[in-house]
Design a protein around this motif. Sequence first.
Motif, short mmCIF file in Angstrom:
data_model
loop_
_atom_site.label_atom_id
_atom_site.label_comp_id
_atom_site.label_asym_id
_atom_site.label_seq_id
_atom_site.Cartn_x
_atom_site.Cartn_y
_atom_site.Cartn_z
N LYS A 41 0.84 -1.20 0.00
CA LYS A 41 0.00 0.00 0.00
C LYS A 41 0.88 1.26 0.00
CE LYS A 41 -3.88 2.13 0.07
NZ LYS A 41 -4.68 2.19 -1.13
N ASN A 45 1.03 4.07 -3.00
CA ASN A 45 0.81 5.49 -2.72
C ASN A 45 2.01 6.34 -3.11
OD1 ASN A 45 -1.66 4.80 -1.69
ND2 ASN A 45 -1.23 5.42 0.39
N THR A 48 2.17 6.95 -6.88
CA THR A 48 1.21 7.95 -7.36
C THR A 48 1.58 9.36 -6.90
OG1 THR A 48 -0.28 7.58 -5.49
CG2 THR A 48 -0.69 6.32 -7.48
N ALA A 49 2.29 9.49 -5.78
CA ALA A 49 2.64 10.81 -5.25
C ALA A 49 3.84 11.42 -5.97
CB ALA A 49 2.95 10.72 -3.76
N GLU A 105 6.20 13.65 1.87
CA GLU A 105 5.08 13.46 2.80
C GLU A 105 4.56 14.78 3.37
OE1 GLU A 105 2.42 11.19 5.33
OE2 GLU A 105 3.58 10.59 3.59
N PHE A 116 1.77 10.14 1.57
CA PHE A 116 1.64 8.77 1.08
C PHE A 116 1.73 7.77 2.23
CE2 PHE A 116 6.13 9.65 1.03
CZ PHE A 116 6.73 8.46 1.42
N PRO A 119 -1.90 8.06 4.72
CA PRO A 119 -3.05 7.41 4.09
C PRO A 119 -2.86 5.89 3.94
CG PRO A 119 -2.43 9.36 2.85
CD PRO A 119 -1.36 9.13 3.87
N ALA A 120 -1.64 5.46 3.71
CA ALA A 120 -1.37 4.02 3.58
C ALA A 120 -1.60 3.32 4.92
CB ALA A 120 0.05 3.78 3.10
#
Length: 143
Positions: A41, A45, A48-49, A105, A116, A119-120
């Motif tokens: 996860k 993330n 995508t970040a 972050e 990232f 949220p993960a």
Amino acid sequence: MAKVNVKMPDEFLLRLSRLGDQIDVIVPRVLEAGGNVVLEKVRGNLRTAIGKDTKYPSRTTGELVSSLGLSDAKQDRDGNYNVKVGFAEPRSDGGSNAKIANIIEYGKHGQPAKPFLKPARTASRKPCTDAMIAKLEEEIGKI
């Protein structure tokens, strides 16, 4: 002085007694199963970040994503087992992966935050515990 007696279900006690000396072998496997869920996860993330919503073309090399990993399950001085998701150090250019991850972050002046990790952690809590429960039941079934 008050006194409380807690009686455990017989089935649970039987399962615990079957574990016996195998607990030191089973616990690291269970934690690593949960850690792998969180690792995937975080990795998704992070992918995508990186390079998203930037003023200039991304200069990413993929080194940060490839340095992300899971530590072995280790026992601390209090007897608790831990696994950690983190970044291998140092980078090929001598910099710090943790520093770059921190900037992504939380952001910095002129660079907005792209969380990232948090949220993960939130999104993987339930799947992680489910994976650990499944792995524990699998390991107990082998005994």
